[in-house]
Every structure is written in C-alpha cells, then in structure tokens.
Motif scaffolding. Sequence first.
Motif, PDB file in Angstrom:
ATOM      1  N   ILE A 174      -0.637  22.202 -77.540  1.00 10.16           N
ATOM      2  CA  ILE A 174      -0.898  23.587 -77.941  1.00 10.16           C
ATOM      3  C   ILE A 174      -2.393  23.820 -78.143  1.00 10.16           C
ATOM      4  O   ILE A 174      -2.958  24.837 -77.698  1.00 10.16           O
ATOM      5  N   VAL A 175      -3.049  22.874 -78.814  1.00 11.55           N
ATOM      6  CA  VAL A 175      -4.495  22.997 -79.032  1.00 11.55           C
ATOM      7  C   VAL A 175      -5.243  23.029 -77.701  1.00 11.55           C
ATOM      8  O   VAL A 175      -6.164  23.835 -77.493  1.00 11.55           O
ATOM      9  N   TYR A 176      -4.841  22.182 -76.773  1.00 17.37           N
ATOM     10  CA  TYR A 176      -5.500  22.122 -75.464  1.00 17.37           C
ATOM     11  C   TYR A 176      -5.266  23.417 -74.688  1.00 17.37           C
ATOM     12  O   TYR A 176      -6.195  23.957 -74.045  1.00 17.37           O
ATOM     13  N   VAL A 177      -4.040  23.940 -74.723  1.00 15.16           N
ATOM     14  CA  VAL A 177      -3.734  25.185 -74.017  1.00 15.16           C
ATOM     15  C   VAL A 177      -4.532  26.351 -74.597  1.00 15.16           C
ATOM     16  O   VAL A 177      -5.027  27.227 -73.862  1.00 15.16           O
ATOM     17  N   LEU A 178      -4.705  26.368 -75.928  1.00 18.25           N
ATOM     18  CA  LEU A 178      -5.526  27.408 -76.551  1.00 18.25           C
ATOM     19  C   LEU A 178      -6.968  27.318 -76.075  1.00 18.25           C
ATOM     20  O   LEU A 178      -7.628  28.342 -75.828  1.00 18.25           O
ATOM     21  N   GLY A 179      -7.466  26.084 -75.940  1.00 17.73           N
ATOM     22  CA  GLY A 179      -8.822  25.911 -75.410  1.00 17.73           C
ATOM     23  C   GLY A 179      -8.935  26.396 -73.979  1.00 17.73           C
ATOM     24  O   GLY A 179      -9.917  27.052 -73.599  1.00 17.73           O
ATOM     25  N   LEU A 180      -7.937  26.076 -73.161  1.00 16.94           N
ATOM     26  CA  LEU A 180      -7.933  26.538 -71.776  1.00 16.94           C
ATOM     27  C   LEU A 180      -7.886  28.062 -71.708  1.00 16.94           C
ATOM     28  O   LEU A 180      -8.578  28.694 -70.884  1.00 16.94           O
ATOM     29  N   SER A 181      -7.039  28.669 -72.557  1.00 13.72           N
ATOM     30  CA  SER A 181      -6.915  30.126 -72.576  1.00 13.72           C
ATOM     31  C   SER A 181      -8.241  30.776 -72.944  1.00 13.72           C
ATOM     32  O   SER A 181      -8.661  31.768 -72.322  1.00 13.72           O
ATOM     33  N   GLU A 182      -8.894  30.228 -73.965  1.00 16.25           N
ATOM     34  CA  GLU A 182     -10.188  30.774 -74.380  1.00 16.25           C
ATOM     35  C   GLU A 182     -11.233  30.585 -73.288  1.00 16.25           C
ATOM     36  O   GLU A 182     -12.066  31.470 -73.032  1.00 16.25           O
ATOM     37  N   LEU A 183     -11.177  29.445 -72.614  1.00 12.77           N
ATOM     38  CA  LEU A 183     -12.131  29.160 -71.543  1.00 12.77           C
ATOM     39  C   LEU A 183     -11.901  30.093 -70.349  1.00 12.77           C
ATOM     40  O   LEU A 183     -12.872  30.584 -69.736  1.00 12.77           O
ATOM     41  N   ALA A 184     -10.637  30.329 -70.025  1.00 12.95           N
ATOM     42  CA  ALA A 184     -10.331  31.209 -68.901  1.00 12.95           C
ATOM     43  C   ALA A 184     -10.611  32.666 -69.215  1.00 12.95           C
ATOM     44  O   ALA A 184     -10.849  33.472 -68.308  1.00 12.95           O
ATOM     45  N   THR A 185     -10.605  33.005 -70.506  1.00 14.11           N
ATOM     46  CA  THR A 185     -10.818  34.397 -70.889  1.00 14.11           C
ATOM     47  C   THR A 185     -12.295  34.736 -71.034  1.00 14.11           C
ATOM     48  O   THR A 185     -12.781  35.755 -70.545  1.00 14.11           O
ATOM     49  N   HIS A 186     -13.053  33.905 -71.733  1.00 14.89           N
ATOM     50  CA  HIS A 186     -14.445  34.221 -72.060  1.00 14.89           C
ATOM     51  C   HIS A 186     -15.452  33.269 -71.431  1.00 14.89           C
ATOM     52  O   HIS A 186     -16.661  33.458 -71.621  1.00 14.89           O
ATOM     53  N   GLY A 187     -14.988  32.219 -70.772  1.00 11.55           N
ATOM     54  CA  GLY A 187     -15.919  31.256 -70.210  1.00 11.55           C
ATOM     55  C   GLY A 187     -16.420  30.277 -71.265  1.00 11.55           C
ATOM     56  O   GLY A 187     -15.920  30.221 -72.395  1.00 11.55           O
ATOM     57  N   ILE A 188     -17.426  29.512 -70.908  1.00 13.09           N
ATOM     58  CA  ILE A 188     -17.934  28.482 -71.805  1.00 13.09           C
ATOM     59  C   ILE A 188     -18.685  29.055 -73.001  1.00 13.09           C
ATOM     60  O   ILE A 188     -18.872  28.377 -74.009  1.00 13.09           O
ATOM     61  N   LEU A 189     -19.101  30.325 -72.892  1.00 22.03           N
ATOM     62  CA  LEU A 189     -19.831  30.938 -73.996  1.00 22.03           C
ATOM     63  C   LEU A 189     -18.905  31.550 -75.037  1.00 22.03           C
ATOM     64  O   LEU A 189     -19.388  32.158 -76.003  1.00 22.03           O
ATOM     65  N   GLY A 190     -17.605  31.384 -74.874  1.00 18.42           N
ATOM     66  CA  GLY A 190     -16.648  31.860 -75.867  1.00 18.42           C
ATOM     67  C   GLY A 190     -16.421  30.816 -76.957  1.00 18.42           C
ATOM     68  O   GLY A 190     -17.292  29.990 -77.271  1.00 18.42           O
ATOM     69  N   ASP A 191     -15.236  30.873 -77.540  1.00 16.04           N
ATOM     70  CA  ASP A 191     -14.894  29.966 -78.643  1.00 16.04           C
ATOM     71  C   ASP A 191     -14.095  28.755 -78.177  1.00 16.04           C
ATOM     72  O   ASP A 191     -13.518  28.035 -79.006  1.00 16.04           O
ATOM     73  N   SER A 192     -14.053  28.503 -76.884  1.00 20.17           N
ATOM     74  CA  SER A 192     -13.242  27.387 -76.384  1.00 20.17           C
ATOM     75  C   SER A 192     -13.754  26.033 -76.877  1.00 20.17           C
ATOM     76  O   SER A 192     -12.976  25.083 -77.034  1.00 20.17           O
ATOM     77  N   LEU A 193     -15.065  25.955 -77.133  1.00 24.92           N
ATOM     78  CA  LEU A 193     -15.650  24.685 -77.575  1.00 24.92           C
ATOM     79  C   LEU A 193     -15.006  24.206 -78.876  1.00 24.92           C
ATOM     80  O   LEU A 193     -14.809  23.002 -79.073  1.00 24.92           O
ATOM     81  N   PHE A 194     -14.680  25.125 -79.766  1.00 24.46           N
ATOM     82  CA  PHE A 194     -14.075  24.750 -81.047  1.00 24.46           C
ATOM     83  C   PHE A 194     -12.680  24.147 -80.842  1.00 24.46           C
ATOM     84  O   PHE A 194     -12.296  23.197 -81.523  1.00 24.46           O
TER      85      PHE A 194
END
Length: 234
Positions: free
Chosen positions: A5-25
């Motif tokens: 679930i944590v990994y999928v949330l990271g992927l979703s954030e990355l696909a939505t906002h790119g690397i400058l979003g909150d996916s890093l967290f």
Amino acid sequence: IFLLIVYVLGLSELATHGILGDSLFFFLALIITSTMMLSPKAGIIAIAIDLITFVFFGWLLLSRSFIPFNPEAVPAAIDDWLSAAGVIVMFGILIVVGFQRLEQEFVDAQTKIDATLGELRDERNNLEGKVRDRTSQLRRVNEIGQTVTSILDPEELLARTTFLIGDEFGCYYTAIYMLNVTGQWAELREATGDAGKVLRENKHRLDINGKNSVANAIRMKKILVLRGQLPLQL
C-alpha cells in the motif's frame, strides 16, 4: 500488504505530480517500514526498489512517454531525479544502519538479560541446595540426639556419638576431645578407625593455645567446619 500500500501510494503520487511532488516521503516511508517490520536487509531491498522506480518513471517522464495525471505538475529536470535518488540512497542507508545498530544493541541487551537470569537461576539453585543440605544436617543432628539420649553409660555414649557423627555426615575421621581439669589441654576421648585407636592408647592431647583446628574451635567457642583434605572438626 501494508508495504505494498505504501509503495502504491508512492507510485500514485509520482504518476500524479512527478518527482517534485510528495512521492519522496512515501518511498522513504517504504524503507523505514520495511526495516522496522522485517529486517535491515529488507530496507536495502526497498532502497533498490525505489531507485529502480525512479529510473523507470524518470525515463518515461523525461522522454515524454508518460504525462503526469496532474496537468499543472511542474516539469522536472534530470538533476531533480538525480537529487531525489541521492536523497533516497543517503537517508535510506542512514535508516538501515541506524535500525541495524539498534537491533544489535537490543540483541546485546537481551543476551545480558539472559546471562543475568541464568546467574539468578544458578544462585537460586545453589541457595535451594544449601537449604536442602542444611535441612538434611539438622535432620541428622536430630536423629543423633534422639539416639544418644537413651544411652546412660558415658563411655558408650562417646563411642556411639562418634560413630553416628561419622556415619551420618560421611566423615572419614571423627574424634571427640574434652578439656582436662587445667583447661590447657584438649584430650582425645574417642575417635574412629585404627588411627583413632592408636591415638587413644597413646593418650593423645592438644594444646588449646596451638594453631590446630581443634584448638581454634575451642578458643573461639564456635563450630568450625573444615572441608577438603582436612578433617571436619566440631
């Protein structure tokens, strides 16, 4: 499931906002939870998964093969992707090494606790053994006392007492000394074995001012128990 679930949330954030979003967290959270819930080795695997994900999505986004879901997402340059990968590696290693040291300290503390508990168990067993020995000694003393109280003849009393003490306590040599009228000499009145017989015939006696164990016991007026190669003297 939780890690997925944590990994999928990271992927979703990355696909939505790119690397400058909150996916890093989320990807850092994946490293932390993997290390905490599983092991430092799992944390290292999580770092590798994060880096592979960054390489894959970075290639898609930089080559325009994939467009972020958020049309207002700020485009990222290759430097941004490299910076994010560096943050993942640096903080990921710190997290893994920190939890590894914490785990090692916990193992060391647990080892010390186990050793302390083992020492306490040994001490308890020793105390229980001493209590059993003391109880057994008291029982033997009581049995000897009950036996000799029925003997009226002094010579028979000494002989019987000497035999019972040696037999009950497993002494290889037992002797009874009595002070003479002057109070300076301890005279042998009864002893076991052939050696005791010879000493009685020779009227063996000890100076109470001497350094032998019998004299020490008489002067201190206390029971003196000597074990090992020396006889037990009371």
